[in-house]
Write a protein that holds these residues in place. Structure first.
Motif, PDB file in Angstrom:
ATOM      1  N   THR A  20      -1.746  12.521  11.055  1.00 17.21           N
ATOM      2  CA  THR A  20      -1.012  11.551  11.862  1.00 17.21           C
ATOM      3  C   THR A  20       0.130  10.959  11.043  1.00 17.21           C
ATOM      4  N   LYS A  21       1.028  10.307  11.727  1.00 15.03           N
ATOM      5  CA  LYS A  21       2.162   9.646  11.072  1.00 15.03           C
ATOM      6  C   LYS A  21       1.667   8.639  10.034  1.00 15.03           C
ATOM      7  N   LYS A  22       0.714   7.830  10.436  1.00 18.57           N
ATOM      8  CA  LYS A  22       0.163   6.806   9.542  1.00 18.57           C
ATOM      9  C   LYS A  22      -0.458   7.444   8.291  1.00 18.57           C
ATOM     10  N   GLU A  23      -1.171   8.543   8.494  1.00 21.52           N
ATOM     11  CA  GLU A  23      -1.816   9.233   7.373  1.00 21.52           C
ATOM     12  C   GLU A  23      -0.794   9.881   6.438  1.00 21.52           C
ATOM     13  N   VAL A  24       0.304  10.406   7.001  1.00 23.28           N
ATOM     14  CA  VAL A  24       1.364  10.993   6.169  1.00 23.28           C
ATOM     15  C   VAL A  24       1.920   9.927   5.235  1.00 23.28           C
ATOM     16  N   LEU A  25       2.264   8.770   5.800  1.00 26.90           N
ATOM     17  CA  LEU A  25       2.818   7.693   4.980  1.00 26.90           C
ATOM     18  C   LEU A  25       1.833   7.285   3.889  1.00 26.90           C
ATOM     19  N   ALA A  26       0.562   7.161   4.246  1.00 27.26           N
ATOM     20  CA  ALA A  26      -0.458   6.760   3.269  1.00 27.26           C
ATOM     21  C   ALA A  26      -0.613   7.802   2.167  1.00 27.26           C
ATOM     22  N   GLU A  27      -0.616   9.085   2.535  1.00 26.61           N
ATOM     23  CA  GLU A  27      -0.788  10.141   1.536  1.00 26.61           C
ATOM     24  C   GLU A  27       0.399  10.187   0.566  1.00 26.61           C
ATOM     25  N   LEU A  28       1.607  10.047   1.089  1.00 24.89           N
ATOM     26  CA  LEU A  28       2.786  10.034   0.223  1.00 24.89           C
ATOM     27  C   LEU A  28       2.791   8.805  -0.689  1.00 24.89           C
ATOM     28  N   VAL A  29       2.441   7.648  -0.134  1.00 27.11           N
ATOM     29  CA  VAL A  29       2.402   6.418  -0.936  1.00 27.11           C
ATOM     30  C   VAL A  29       1.329   6.526  -2.021  1.00 27.11           C
ATOM     31  N   GLN A  30       0.182   7.111  -1.711  1.00 21.48           N
ATOM     32  CA  GLN A  30      -0.865   7.254  -2.725  1.00 21.48           C
ATOM     33  C   GLN A  30      -0.392   8.104  -3.898  1.00 21.48           C
ATOM     34  N   ALA A  31       0.379   9.147  -3.610  1.00 18.79           N
ATOM     35  CA  ALA A  31       0.942   9.965  -4.695  1.00 18.79           C
ATOM     36  C   ALA A  31       1.880   9.126  -5.552  1.00 18.79           C
ATOM     37  N   VAL A  32       2.680   8.299  -4.907  1.00 20.05           N
ATOM     38  CA  VAL A  32       3.603   7.419  -5.642  1.00 20.05           C
ATOM     39  C   VAL A  32       2.825   6.443  -6.519  1.00 20.05           C
ATOM     40  N   VAL A  33       1.784   5.846  -5.967  1.00 23.39           N
ATOM     41  CA  VAL A  33       0.986   4.859  -6.703  1.00 23.39           C
ATOM     42  C   VAL A  33       0.303   5.491  -7.913  1.00 23.39           C
ATOM     43  N   ARG A  34      -0.152   6.725  -7.776  1.00 24.66           N
ATOM     44  CA  ARG A  34      -0.774   7.397  -8.926  1.00 24.66           C
ATOM     45  C   ARG A  34       0.219   7.548 -10.072  1.00 24.66           C
ATOM     46  N   ARG A  35       1.453   7.846  -9.742  1.00 26.02           N
ATOM     47  CA  ARG A  35       2.481   8.020 -10.778  1.00 26.02           C
ATOM     48  C   ARG A  35       3.074   6.682 -11.217  1.00 26.02           C
ATOM     49  N   HIS A  36       3.177   5.739 -10.289  1.00 25.37           N
ATOM     50  CA  HIS A  36       3.792   4.425 -10.541  1.00 25.37           C
ATOM     51  C   HIS A  36       2.801   3.329 -10.157  1.00 25.37           C
ATOM     52  N   PRO A  37       1.858   3.006 -11.046  1.00 25.76           N
ATOM     53  CA  PRO A  37       0.823   2.025 -10.703  1.00 25.76           C
ATOM     54  C   PRO A  37       1.359   0.628 -10.389  1.00 25.76           C
ATOM     55  N   GLU A  38       2.604   0.367 -10.755  1.00 23.33           N
ATOM     56  CA  GLU A  38       3.192  -0.936 -10.443  1.00 23.33           C
ATOM     57  C   GLU A  38       3.490  -1.098  -8.948  1.00 23.33           C
ATOM     58  N   VAL A  39       3.482   0.007  -8.216  1.00 21.35           N
ATOM     59  CA  VAL A  39       3.738  -0.044  -6.779  1.00 21.35           C
ATOM     60  C   VAL A  39       2.454  -0.456  -6.064  1.00 21.35           C
TER      61      VAL A  39
END
Length: 149
Positions: A20-39
């Motif tokens: 779903t759209k919501k899940e896409v955003l969450a999955e992409l953000v989780q990848a960002v957070v793993r690399r950038h924990p300050e997010v």
């Protein structure tokens, strides 16, 4: 300018599990957070959902470019994901999206943020490039293709 300068391999997701759209955003953000924990994932998702409420970032031709600005990051962050099957992202052409480019920028940076969005749009206007991204046979090929941008 090269988009690949902003893409790290761990922010290239060739096989999204989202449906779903919501899940896409969450999955992409989780990848960002793993690399950038300050997010802060909740804050980033809030910014992206607020942006989507203004109008879809599903620009058509199987492409979505969700984007937003965050106060607590110092550099622009780009993540890309692919769904071979496609996901309903409320795109302007009402077709499923297969390619997702997430762009998060610091609040104080406007010019570069807009240049990156324009660069992504130009890249994805090429139907052969879009098709090559969607049809890449595996994650390695998809990542290699993203490295050429």
């Amino acid at each position: 300018m090269r988009l690949s300068e902003y893409l790290h391999d761990d922010l290239i997701l060739p096989e999204l599990s989202a449906g779903t759209k919501k899940e896409v955003l969450a999955e992409l953000v989780q990848a960002v957070v793993r690399r950038h924990p300050e997010v802060d994932a909740a804050v980033a998702l809030g910014v992206l959902h607020d942006r989507e409420s203004l109008g879809t970032t599903g620009i058509g031709d199987g492409v979505a470019i969700p984007h937003g600005k965050l106060a607590n990051i110092s550099d622009i962050v780009v993540a890309v994901g692919r769904s071979v099957t496609g996901i309903d992202f409320d795109a302007l052409d009402m077709k499923p999206c297969h390619l997702f480019f997430l762009v998060l920028a610091p609040e104080q940076v406007a010019g570069m943020h807009l240049r990156i969005l324009a660069h992504i749009s130009r890249l994805l206007k090429d139907p052969q490039f879009r098709r090559a991204m969607i049809d890449a046979p595996d994650g390695k090929a998809f990542t290699a293709l993203m490295r050429t941008t």
